[in-house]
Design a protein around this motif. Structure first.
Motif, PDB file in Angstrom:
ATOM      1  N   ILE A  36       7.384   7.143   6.045  1.00  0.00           N
ATOM      2  CA  ILE A  36       7.290   8.351   5.530  1.00  0.00           C
ATOM      3  C   ILE A  36       5.966   8.374   4.492  1.00  0.00           C
ATOM      4  CG2 ILE A  36       8.635   9.969   4.087  1.00  0.00           C
ATOM      5  CD1 ILE A  36      11.195   9.144   5.538  1.00  0.00           C
ATOM      6  N   LEU A  37       6.030   7.358   3.887  1.00  0.00           N
ATOM      7  CA  LEU A  37       4.880   7.620   2.911  1.00  0.00           C
ATOM      8  C   LEU A  37       3.462   6.881   3.374  1.00  0.00           C
ATOM      9  CD1 LEU A  37       6.881   5.840   0.032  1.00  0.00           C
ATOM     10  CD2 LEU A  37       6.480   8.349   0.393  1.00  0.00           C
ATOM     11  N   ASN A  38       3.312   6.713   4.787  1.00  0.00           N
ATOM     12  CA  ASN A  38       2.043   6.290   5.225  1.00  0.00           C
ATOM     13  C   ASN A  38       0.857   7.257   4.892  1.00  0.00           C
ATOM     14  OD1 ASN A  38       3.019   4.089   6.143  1.00  0.00           O
ATOM     15  ND2 ASN A  38       3.207   4.781   8.392  1.00  0.00           N
ATOM     16  N   GLY A  39       1.218   8.453   4.719  1.00  0.00           N
ATOM     17  CA  GLY A  39      -0.018   9.639   4.241  1.00  0.00           C
ATOM     18  C   GLY A  39      -0.455   9.476   3.261  1.00  0.00           C
ATOM     19  N   VAL A  40       0.258   8.943   2.149  1.00  0.00           N
ATOM     20  CA  VAL A  40      -0.137   9.234   0.822  1.00  0.00           C
ATOM     21  C   VAL A  40      -1.010   8.286   0.221  1.00  0.00           C
ATOM     22  CG1 VAL A  40       1.102   8.894  -1.638  1.00  0.00           C
ATOM     23  CG2 VAL A  40       2.669   9.495   0.240  1.00  0.00           C
ATOM     24  N   MET A  41      -2.070   8.942  -0.304  1.00  0.00           N
ATOM     25  CA  MET A  41      -2.996   8.479  -0.851  1.00  0.00           C
ATOM     26  C   MET A  41      -3.082   8.528  -2.505  1.00  0.00           C
ATOM     27  SD  MET A  41      -4.599   7.973   1.933  1.00  0.00           S
ATOM     28  CE  MET A  41      -6.505   7.506   1.657  1.00  0.00           C
ATOM     29  N   VAL A  42      -3.662   6.934  -2.820  1.00  0.00           N
ATOM     30  CA  VAL A  42      -3.443   6.969  -4.423  1.00  0.00           C
ATOM     31  C   VAL A  42      -4.795   6.765  -4.712  1.00  0.00           C
ATOM     32  CG1 VAL A  42      -2.457   5.340  -5.917  1.00  0.00           C
ATOM     33  CG2 VAL A  42      -1.227   5.915  -3.760  1.00  0.00           C
ATOM     34  N   PRO A  43      -5.209   7.312  -6.045  1.00  0.00           N
ATOM     35  CA  PRO A  43      -6.544   7.125  -6.457  1.00  0.00           C
ATOM     36  C   PRO A  43      -6.452   5.646  -7.051  1.00  0.00           C
ATOM     37  CG  PRO A  43      -5.250   8.704  -8.013  1.00  0.00           C
ATOM     38  CD  PRO A  43      -4.519   8.385  -6.667  1.00  0.00           C
ATOM     39  N   TYR A  44      -7.429   4.609  -6.828  1.00  0.00           N
ATOM     40  CA  TYR A  44      -7.691   3.360  -7.292  1.00  0.00           C
ATOM     41  C   TYR A  44      -9.052   3.113  -7.421  1.00  0.00           C
ATOM     42  CZ  TYR A  44      -6.715  -1.830  -6.754  1.00  0.00           C
ATOM     43  OH  TYR A  44      -6.729  -2.804  -7.105  1.00  0.00           O
ATOM     44  N   TYR A  45      -9.307   3.206  -8.773  1.00  0.00           N
ATOM     45  CA  TYR A  45     -10.481   2.561  -9.249  1.00  0.00           C
ATOM     46  C   TYR A  45     -11.570   3.406  -8.669  1.00  0.00           C
ATOM     47  CZ  TYR A  45      -8.697  -1.429 -11.305  1.00  0.00           C
ATOM     48  OH  TYR A  45      -7.614  -2.339 -11.922  1.00  0.00           O
ATOM     49  N   GLY A  46     -11.378   4.767  -8.621  1.00  0.00           N
ATOM     50  CA  GLY A  46     -12.456   5.723  -8.274  1.00  0.00           C
ATOM     51  C   GLY A  46     -12.413   6.150  -6.907  1.00  0.00           C
ATOM     52  N   SER A  47     -11.535   5.624  -5.938  1.00  0.00           N
ATOM     53  CA  SER A  47     -11.531   6.207  -4.463  1.00  0.00           C
ATOM     54  C   SER A  47      -9.965   6.243  -4.199  1.00  0.00           C
ATOM     55  CB  SER A  47     -12.250   5.317  -3.796  1.00  0.00           C
ATOM     56  OG  SER A  47     -11.729   4.015  -3.593  1.00  0.00           O
ATOM     57  N   ASP A  48      -9.926   7.216  -3.225  1.00  0.00           N
ATOM     58  CA  ASP A  48      -8.335   7.023  -2.762  1.00  0.00           C
ATOM     59  C   ASP A  48      -7.978   6.247  -1.862  1.00  0.00           C
ATOM     60  OD1 ASP A  48      -7.813   9.214  -4.583  1.00  0.00           O
ATOM     61  OD2 ASP A  48      -8.185  11.041  -3.028  1.00  0.00           O
ATOM     62  N   VAL A  49      -7.141   5.243  -1.795  1.00  0.00           N
ATOM     63  CA  VAL A  49      -6.741   4.336  -0.909  1.00  0.00           C
ATOM     64  C   VAL A  49      -5.194   4.735  -0.273  1.00  0.00           C
ATOM     65  CG1 VAL A  49      -8.346   2.658  -1.681  1.00  0.00           C
ATOM     66  CG2 VAL A  49      -5.797   2.799  -2.404  1.00  0.00           C
ATOM     67  N   LEU A  51      -1.400   4.121   0.313  1.00  0.00           N
ATOM     68  CA  LEU A  51      -0.088   3.561  -0.725  1.00  0.00           C
ATOM     69  C   LEU A  51       0.082   2.280  -0.463  1.00  0.00           C
ATOM     70  CD1 LEU A  51       2.004   3.854  -2.939  1.00  0.00           C
ATOM     71  CD2 LEU A  51       3.265   4.907  -1.206  1.00  0.00           C
ATOM     72  N   ASN A  52       0.122   2.011   1.211  1.00  0.00           N
ATOM     73  CA  ASN A  52       0.317   0.531   1.322  1.00  0.00           C
ATOM     74  C   ASN A  52      -0.523  -0.609   0.914  1.00  0.00           C
ATOM     75  OD1 ASN A  52      -1.502   1.038   3.196  1.00  0.00           O
ATOM     76  ND2 ASN A  52       0.027   0.969   4.970  1.00  0.00           N
ATOM     77  N   GLN A  53      -1.858  -0.052   0.423  1.00  0.00           N
ATOM     78  CA  GLN A  53      -2.825  -1.047  -0.010  1.00  0.00           C
ATOM     79  C   GLN A  53      -2.805  -1.311  -1.353  1.00  0.00           C
ATOM     80  OE1 GLN A  53      -6.703   0.128   1.410  1.00  0.00           O
ATOM     81  NE2 GLN A  53      -6.181  -0.042   3.402  1.00  0.00           N
ATOM     82  N   VAL A  54      -1.808  -0.605  -2.265  1.00  0.00           N
ATOM     83  CA  VAL A  54      -1.532  -0.670  -3.661  1.00  0.00           C
ATOM     84  C   VAL A  54      -0.200  -1.213  -3.953  1.00  0.00           C
ATOM     85  CG1 VAL A  54      -3.753   0.704  -4.303  1.00  0.00           C
ATOM     86  CG2 VAL A  54      -1.501   1.459  -4.134  1.00  0.00           C
ATOM     87  N   ALA A  55       0.693  -1.248  -2.915  1.00  0.00           N
ATOM     88  CA  ALA A  55       2.105  -1.367  -3.215  1.00  0.00           C
ATOM     89  C   ALA A  55       2.824  -1.902  -1.881  1.00  0.00           C
ATOM     90  CB  ALA A  55       2.646  -0.141  -3.847  1.00  0.00           C
ATOM     91  N   ASN A  56       3.876  -2.472  -2.183  1.00  0.00           N
ATOM     92  CA  ASN A  56       4.764  -2.870  -1.010  1.00  0.00           C
ATOM     93  C   ASN A  56       5.776  -1.572  -0.980  1.00  0.00           C
ATOM     94  OD1 ASN A  56       3.992  -5.434  -0.132  1.00  0.00           O
ATOM     95  ND2 ASN A  56       5.068  -6.453  -1.837  1.00  0.00           N
ATOM     96  N   VAL A  57       6.112  -1.236   0.233  1.00  0.00           N
ATOM     97  CA  VAL A  57       6.957  -0.108   0.289  1.00  0.00           C
ATOM     98  C   VAL A  57       8.175  -0.789   1.474  1.00  0.00           C
ATOM     99  CG1 VAL A  57       7.611   2.209   1.336  1.00  0.00           C
ATOM    100  CG2 VAL A  57       5.272   1.627   0.368  1.00  0.00           C
ATOM    101  N   GLY A  58       9.107  -0.562   0.832  1.00  0.00           N
ATOM    102  CA  GLY A  58      10.579  -1.084   1.679  1.00  0.00           C
ATOM    103  C   GLY A  58      11.570  -0.258   1.576  1.00  0.00           C
ATOM    104  N   VAL A  59      12.644  -0.559   2.124  1.00  0.00           N
ATOM    105  CA  VAL A  59      13.902   0.239   2.141  1.00  0.00           C
ATOM    106  C   VAL A  59      14.934  -0.457   1.242  1.00  0.00           C
ATOM    107  CG1 VAL A  59      15.766   1.421   3.438  1.00  0.00           C
ATOM    108  CG2 VAL A  59      13.552   1.304   4.290  1.00  0.00           C
ATOM    109  N   GLU A  60      15.346   0.174   0.163  1.00  0.00           N
ATOM    110  CA  GLU A  60      16.237  -0.405  -0.752  1.00  0.00           C
ATOM    111  C   GLU A  60      17.606  -0.342  -0.220  1.00  0.00           C
ATOM    112  OE1 GLU A  60      16.639  -0.693  -5.332  1.00  0.00           O
ATOM    113  OE2 GLU A  60      16.961   1.320  -4.899  1.00  0.00           O
ATOM    114  N   ASP A  61      18.227   1.094   0.042  1.00  0.00           N
ATOM    115  CA  ASP A  61      19.329   1.445   0.638  1.00  0.00           C
ATOM    116  C   ASP A  61      18.887   2.489   1.852  1.00  0.00           C
ATOM    117  OD1 ASP A  61      19.800   3.846  -0.509  1.00  0.00           O
ATOM    118  OD2 ASP A  61      20.415   2.675  -2.175  1.00  0.00           O
ATOM    119  N   SER A  62      20.036   2.890   2.675  1.00  0.00           N
ATOM    120  CA  SER A  62      19.761   3.795   3.484  1.00  0.00           C
ATOM    121  C   SER A  62      19.093   5.283   3.134  1.00  0.00           C
ATOM    122  CB  SER A  62      21.014   4.057   4.510  1.00  0.00           C
ATOM    123  OG  SER A  62      21.971   4.794   3.559  1.00  0.00           O
ATOM    124  N   ARG A  63      19.148   5.437   1.995  1.00  0.00           N
ATOM    125  CA  ARG A  63      18.764   6.756   1.358  1.00  0.00           C
ATOM    126  C   ARG A  63      17.481   6.545   0.189  1.00  0.00           C
ATOM    127  NH1 ARG A  63      20.591  11.224   3.807  1.00  0.00           N
ATOM    128  NH2 ARG A  63      22.441  11.312   4.590  1.00  0.00           N
TER     129      ARG A  63
END
Length: 184
Positions: A36-49, A51-63
């Protein structure tokens, strides 16, 4: 030559299915899923990258999704990027970012179904456009006298069978996505 055109058509139609899957991943269901968060772009040192390149994204529970930044100073930037995305998510920030997925209302589910149908229709249109292009190439071969009329007719029938197979696959994937969306 005709076999090359058929193979090319199948490859391009497979890419349309991959695009459909990518589009379906953006359609939010009631369950937490990292894509779901694949399309999220994060500003990182002057350019947008992504989200999965600046953080781990995982499922904590079903919601709930758990976003763990690689650098502590990125927490606020990631939080802001998730809030400003068009996903309608409100993350909870601490050392890590928790993204609760609100239960979808019946109206929201129907809206998401419409989005899924639109994605499926776009995939079908892309597949039909590929068919049209390949049939045009086959007609050009006939015009240049590189193939016979019988070969053209057989190739056209084969391309139609391939198209029907891929359109049926789109319908199958749409039905699965709609069932997933309506599941409470």
């Amino acid at each position: 030559m005709i076999n090359d055109l058929k193979k090319d058509a199948e490859d391009r139609m497979n890419k349309s299915l991959e695009s459909l899957d990518h589009g379906f991943a953006k359609v939010r269901t009631g369950r937490a899923h990292p894509s779901i968060l694949n399309g999220v772009m994060v500003p990182y040192y002057g350019s947008d990258v992504p989200l999965n390149q600046v953080a781990n994204v995982g499922v904590e529970d079903s919601r709930t999704l758990l976003v763990q930044p690689f650098e502590r100073n990125m927490v606020s930037a990631i939080d802001k990027a998730i809030r400003e995305s068009d996903l309608g998510l409100n993350p909870i920030t601490a050392d890590a970012i928790r993204v609760p997925m609100a239960a979808l209302t019946e109206e929201t589910r129907k809206d998401m179904q419409k989005v899924a149908r639109t994605e499926a229709e776009n995939a079908k249109v892309a597949i039909r456009n590929i068919r049209r292009d390949v049939l045009g190439d086959i007609k050009a071969l006939l015009k240049e006298k590189e193939i016979s009329e019988d070969d053209e007719r057989r190739a056209g029938d084969d391309i139609q069978k391939i198209t029907d197979k891929f359109v049926a696959e789109v319908e199958k994937r749409l039905a699965a996505k709609e069932a997933e969306l309506m599941k409470v």
